[in-house]
Design an enzyme around this catalytic site. Structure first.
Site, PDB file in Angstrom:
ATOM      1  N   SER A  99       0.838  -1.196   0.000  1.00  0.00           N
ATOM      2  CA  SER A  99       0.000   0.000   0.000  1.00  0.00           C
ATOM      3  C   SER A  99       0.875   1.249   0.000  1.00  0.00           C
ATOM      4  O   SER A  99       1.671   1.433  -0.917  1.00  0.00           O
ATOM      5  CB  SER A  99      -0.962  -0.045   1.188  1.00  0.00           C
ATOM      6  OG  SER A  99      -2.026   0.853   1.018  1.00  0.00           O
ATOM      7  N   HIS A 127      -7.182  -5.901  -1.226  1.00  0.00           N
ATOM      8  CA  HIS A 127      -6.071  -5.191  -0.631  1.00  0.00           C
ATOM      9  C   HIS A 127      -5.597  -5.974   0.594  1.00  0.00           C
ATOM     10  O   HIS A 127      -6.390  -6.626   1.272  1.00  0.00           O
ATOM     11  CB  HIS A 127      -6.561  -3.793  -0.216  1.00  0.00           C
ATOM     12  CG  HIS A 127      -5.482  -2.780  -0.071  1.00  0.00           C
ATOM     13  ND1 HIS A 127      -4.754  -2.302  -1.128  1.00  0.00           N
ATOM     14  CD2 HIS A 127      -5.011  -2.110   1.022  1.00  0.00           C
ATOM     15  CE1 HIS A 127      -3.903  -1.389  -0.716  1.00  0.00           C
ATOM     16  NE2 HIS A 127      -4.027  -1.262   0.601  1.00  0.00           N
ATOM     17  N   ASP A 167      -8.818  -5.445  -5.619  1.00  0.00           N
ATOM     18  CA  ASP A 167      -8.407  -4.424  -4.655  1.00  0.00           C
ATOM     19  C   ASP A 167      -9.377  -3.252  -4.713  1.00  0.00           C
ATOM     20  O   ASP A 167      -9.493  -2.579  -5.735  1.00  0.00           O
ATOM     21  CB  ASP A 167      -6.988  -3.949  -4.982  1.00  0.00           C
ATOM     22  CG  ASP A 167      -6.359  -3.140  -3.864  1.00  0.00           C
ATOM     23  OD1 ASP A 167      -7.081  -2.336  -3.235  1.00  0.00           O
ATOM     24  OD2 ASP A 167      -5.157  -3.294  -3.633  1.00  0.00           O
TER      25      ASP A 167
END
Length: 421
Positions: free
Chosen positions: A250, A379, A346
């Site tokens: 991230s 994610h 995601d």
């Protein structure tokens, strides 16, 4: 005592399972709760399924499934169980999506090269391999301070307790995510860190200054300072300062990519301009690579977030700041090898961002660029120990980095760690 709302409970379970199967929202701020509920379901579906089965048994004994509403509730619950089972089977079947991109980019013999390098390294440093991750072999040493900013410049060093102090083991720097505003090193990337440490690596997991208290580029300055500390001090812990790779997920994917593409850049090294901040390879995972474009899913909200909390300056008044902070705009021919991973589902950072960065880097880089796009992955798909995807991620990262190490053996390198010539 029977529940008065069996249908509501069953509908909630079904909705949660459906969101784990496929995110129910991909636009705007709804993506945040979609991720918050969807990630645990998508990566821990066996736990959800087991808990739901036991709870359904309890409720069945209590009589919740009697009558028309009860039977409908049971039917919905069974559908939810089916979805959870599908999610788990998809996760288990994901391994080729980690391995095939490596084979395509590095060659059909990449695993043999990697395994030979791993075996040679373990013999050299006297660390036998273990078939299972048994964390009693792994030590997180006393936390060290790598920079001048107190509690936010701390790092954990992961290593095997039996790793020789002169082992010159390969090193991985882990940069945590958290939207440049959390950045906690614990418990991020634990499956990867424990896997590598178990197999003879030294891993360094760091904290860094975060927003809104701190302002960009404080974040990357700290990461580079940690890298400089590693180059200077990691030999004391059995690590090899000449083989330091970097990873992160991230926001950590953004920072690790930018570090890899800005080696020794004085712009991000105030006060330690002469320090070596090069890396031998980078493994960004579901990262942000573009701080400039406002086109695409969630991009306007993202730019607004950066302007308000991270950079604290409008992009219209200081566009170059955003360009310089974008790995997409910093791709270069002499970039180190990259292994970029992103999940297709995601909902926080759309998969298109990973694709675009990989394509841009491939166009100019003389080093290998591996891009693995993981079907159905949300994610943070690498967080949970019990997740097959977390295991496959750790395994694939070790194979990639071991391949990089094998290719470097016997080849002269310049100061940045890149092959000379």
């Amino acid at each position: 005592m029977r529940s008065r709302r069996p249908l509501l409970r069953a509908a909630a379970e079904l909705l949660n399972a459906a969101n784990g199967l496929r995110p129910l929202g991909r636009e705007g701020y709804v993506t945040i709760p979609v991720f918050a509920f969807g990630w645990p379901t998508s990566e821990m579906s066996p736990l959800y399924l087991g808990g739901s089965l036991l709870d359904a048994l309890r409720r069945g004994i209590r009589g919740d499934f009697r009558g028309v509403r009860g039977r409908i509730a049971l039917a919905l619950t069974v559908v939810a169980w089916t979805l959870l089972w599908v999610i788990h089977r998809r996760n288990v079947a994901a391994q080729p999506h980690f391995e095939d991109p490596l084979r395509e980019a590095l060659g059909p013999d990449y695993q043999a090269i990697s395994e030979k390098a791993q075996a040679t390294r373990r013999r050299r440093i006297g660390v036998p391999p273990n078939d299972m991750i048994r964390r009693r072999y792994v030590t997180k040493l006393d936390t060290v301070q790598y920079g001048p900013h107190g509690a936010v410049n701390m790092a954990d060093i992961w290593r095997r307790a039996d790793l020789p102090r002169d082992g010159k083991a390969p090193v991985l720097l882990q940069v945590p995510g958290g939207a440049w505003s959390i950045g906690m090193r614990r418990p991020q990337a634990y499956p990867l860190l424990s896997h590598l440490a178990e197999h003879g690596w030294v891993c360094v997991s760091i904290d860094y200054r975060v927003s809104p208290r701190h302002t960009w580029p404080d974040h990357i300055v700290d990461v580079k300072r940690a890298l400089a500390w590693i180059k200077e001090r990691i030999g004391e812990y059995g690590g090899d300062p000449d083989f330091v790779a970097i990873t992160g997920g991230s926001a950590g994917g953004h920072l690790s990519s930018l570090v890899a593409l800005t080696a020794d850049d004085p712009q991000y090294q105030p006060g330690f301009e002469d320090a070596d901040t090069s890396v031998v390879a980078a493994v960004p995972i579901y990262g942000r690579y573009d701080w400039v474009s406002a086109r695409g899913s969630g991009r306007k909200e993202f730019i607004a977030f950066l302007q308000k909390f991270v950079t604290k300056t409008p992009i219209t008044l200081n566009r170059q700041l955003y360009v310089d902070a974008s790995p997409l705009y910093r791709v270069r021919a002499d970039a180190p090898p990259f292994f970029i991973l992103h999940g297709q589902d995601d909902s926080i950072i759309p998969v298109g961002e990973g694709r675009e960065f990989a394509e841009a880097l491939r166009e100019v880089s003389a080093s290998p660029v591996v891009y693995a796009e993981i079907p159905h992955a949300q994610h943070a798909f690498d967080f949970y120990y019990g997740s097959p995807r977390a295991h496959y991620t750790a395994q694939a990262v070790e194979e990639f980095l071991s391949w990089v190490a094998a290719k470097r053996v016997g080849e002269p390198t310049d100061r940045t760690g890149r092959q000379a010539g």
